[in-house]
Scaffold this active site. Structure first.
Site, mmCIF file in Angstrom:
data_model
loop_
_atom_site.group_PDB
_atom_site.id
_atom_site.type_symbol
_atom_site.label_atom_id
_atom_site.label_comp_id
_atom_site.label_asym_id
_atom_site.label_seq_id
_atom_site.Cartn_x
_atom_site.Cartn_y
_atom_site.Cartn_z
ATOM 1 C CB THR A 48 -0.895 0.070 1.266
ATOM 2 O OG1 THR A 48 -0.067 -0.082 2.418
ATOM 3 C CG2 THR A 48 -1.972 -0.999 1.250
ATOM 4 C CB ILE A 49 0.513 4.650 -1.507
ATOM 5 C CG1 ILE A 49 1.002 6.059 -1.175
ATOM 6 C CG2 ILE A 49 -0.974 4.663 -1.801
ATOM 7 C CD1 ILE A 49 0.806 7.075 -2.326
ATOM 8 C CB SER A 50 2.185 5.199 4.039
ATOM 9 O OG SER A 50 3.069 4.103 4.078
ATOM 10 C CG HIS A 55 3.838 9.443 2.890
ATOM 11 N ND1 HIS A 55 2.892 9.098 1.972
ATOM 12 C CD2 HIS A 55 4.677 8.385 2.969
ATOM 13 C CE1 HIS A 55 3.139 7.889 1.508
ATOM 14 N NE2 HIS A 55 4.220 7.431 2.091
ATOM 15 C CB SER A 87 3.250 4.720 -4.403
ATOM 16 O OG SER A 87 3.688 5.650 -3.423
ATOM 17 N N GLY A 151 16.335 -3.488 1.721
ATOM 18 C CA GLY A 151 16.490 -2.561 2.843
ATOM 19 C C GLY A 151 17.337 -3.089 3.984
HETATM 20 N N1 SAH Z 1 6.636 3.903 1.136
HETATM 21 C C1 SAH Z 1 5.868 3.428 0.026
HETATM 22 C C2 SAH Z 1 5.499 1.942 0.071
HETATM 23 C C3 SAH Z 1 5.049 1.360 1.355
HETATM 24 S S1 SAH Z 1 4.616 -0.373 1.200
HETATM 25 C C4 SAH Z 1 4.628 4.235 -0.186
HETATM 26 O O1 SAH Z 1 4.137 4.871 0.734
HETATM 27 O O2 SAH Z 1 4.142 4.234 -1.298
HETATM 28 C C5 SAH Z 1 6.157 -1.116 1.678
HETATM 29 C C6 SAH Z 1 7.144 -1.283 0.569
HETATM 30 O O3 SAH Z 1 8.299 -1.912 1.114
HETATM 31 C C7 SAH Z 1 6.672 -2.186 -0.567
HETATM 32 O O4 SAH Z 1 6.827 -1.500 -1.767
HETATM 33 C C8 SAH Z 1 7.582 -3.408 -0.466
HETATM 34 O O5 SAH Z 1 7.845 -4.016 -1.707
HETATM 35 C C9 SAH Z 1 8.829 -2.818 0.152
HETATM 36 N N2 SAH Z 1 9.724 -3.764 0.841
HETATM 37 C C10 SAH Z 1 9.397 -4.786 1.661
HETATM 38 N N3 SAH Z 1 10.515 -5.403 2.116
HETATM 39 C C11 SAH Z 1 11.581 -4.726 1.568
HETATM 40 C C12 SAH Z 1 12.988 -4.885 1.672
HETATM 41 N N4 SAH Z 1 13.571 -5.851 2.399
HETATM 42 N N5 SAH Z 1 13.770 -4.023 0.982
HETATM 43 C C13 SAH Z 1 13.230 -3.032 0.218
HETATM 44 N N6 SAH Z 1 11.895 -2.846 0.106
HETATM 45 C C14 SAH Z 1 11.073 -3.678 0.771
#
Ligand code: SAH
Length: 233
Positions: A48-50, A55, A87, A151
């Site tokens: 999801t987009i938070s 944010h 996103s 990450g």
């Molecule tokens: N911050 C973004 C997405 C939040 S959802 C927004 O607000 O749009 C969380 C995101 O973390 C997803 O896109 C998922 O694919 C990513 N994610 C999960 N585990 C991860 C990891 N180990 N390294 C990098 N990204 C990761």
């Protein structure tokens, strides 16, 4: 949306307000209809987009340390890592703070660069496609760069970072990432169990050591949150 967040005092500083106004959330949401609601929106792949207030909180926590670094080292570019860019909305908002394009960074910040990483190649493509809609100058000016990455490992080639945002919940504090902070840099990260509730923490690096030492970091708990897990790919 930004006015509502400002009225609720979630957006409290001019740099954050300006950055959010310059990035249209509708370009980053899978469904344009709910784009300005203060709620998370699906972006596919179970992610999801938070919500915008999350944010905004993250940006407000990050901006003071960026401003401090700008003041102390006005010649140096700021560097920011957005883990789990999904996103791309926050990646772009962070990019606006340190914009290297003709409009320049938002005062009192200096120019810089934002790296966005995500484990899902499809979401890296989604981020890039969304940024290209109306924020492609951020890519052209080399303010934002997006790539596949884990990450838990961070991005050692671009470290140290003045700020790191983690957009997914880590079950333990991610030490590799903490090590990639510059002294005075901050990380905003949700930590807690997969599938449950977590806490959002602000981690500031106050001292540099060659190996991980807990005392080099000041950790403050911010608020209770619910994020998707930071997976181990
Ligand atoms: N911050 C973004 C997405 C939040 S959802 C927004 O607000 O749009 C969380 C995101 O973390 C997803 O896109 C998922 O694919 C990513 N994610 C999960 N585990 C991860 C990891 N180990 N390294 C990098 N990204 C990761």
């Amino acid at each position: 949306m930004v006015d509502k967040l400002t009225a609720a005092k979630i957006v409290s500083s001019q740099p954050v307000r300006d950055a959010l106004i310059r990035v249209d959330r509708a370009n980053y949401s899978a469904q344009r209809s709910g784009a300005y609601n203060d709620s998370p929106q699906p972006i596919g792949y179970g992610q999801t987009i938070s919500a915008p207030h999350m944010h905004a909180h993250v940006l407000e926590e990050i901006v003071p340390s960026l401003a401090k670094a700008s003041k102390e080292h006005p010649q140096e570019e700021l560097s920011i890592l957005d883990v789990g860019c999904g996103s791309g909305y926050l990646t772009a908002a962070l990019g606006r703070l340190v914009d290297k394009g003709p409009q320049g960074p938002i005062p009192p910040l200096v120019k810089g660069k934002v790296w966005g990483i995500d484990v899902w190649p499809e979401l890296v493509d989604f981020t890039k496609a969304n940024i290209k809609k109306e924020d492609k100058d951020l890519i052209e000016s080399d303010t934002v760069e997006v790539q596949i990455g884990d990450g838990w490992k961070g991005l050692p080639s671009a470290a140290p970072f003045n700020a790191i945002h983690v957009g997914a919940a880590a079950e333990t504090f991610p030490q590799n990432l903490m090590m990639q902070l510059a002294v005075g840099g901050v990380m905003v990260v949700p930590v807690g169990p997969d599938g449950g509730y977590q806490n959002l923490y602000k981690v500031e690096k106050v001292k540099e050591s060659p190996t991980f030492i807990k005392e080099d970091f000041v950790i403050r708990q911010l608020l209770g949150v619910r994020y998707v897990p930071l997976v181990h790919p």
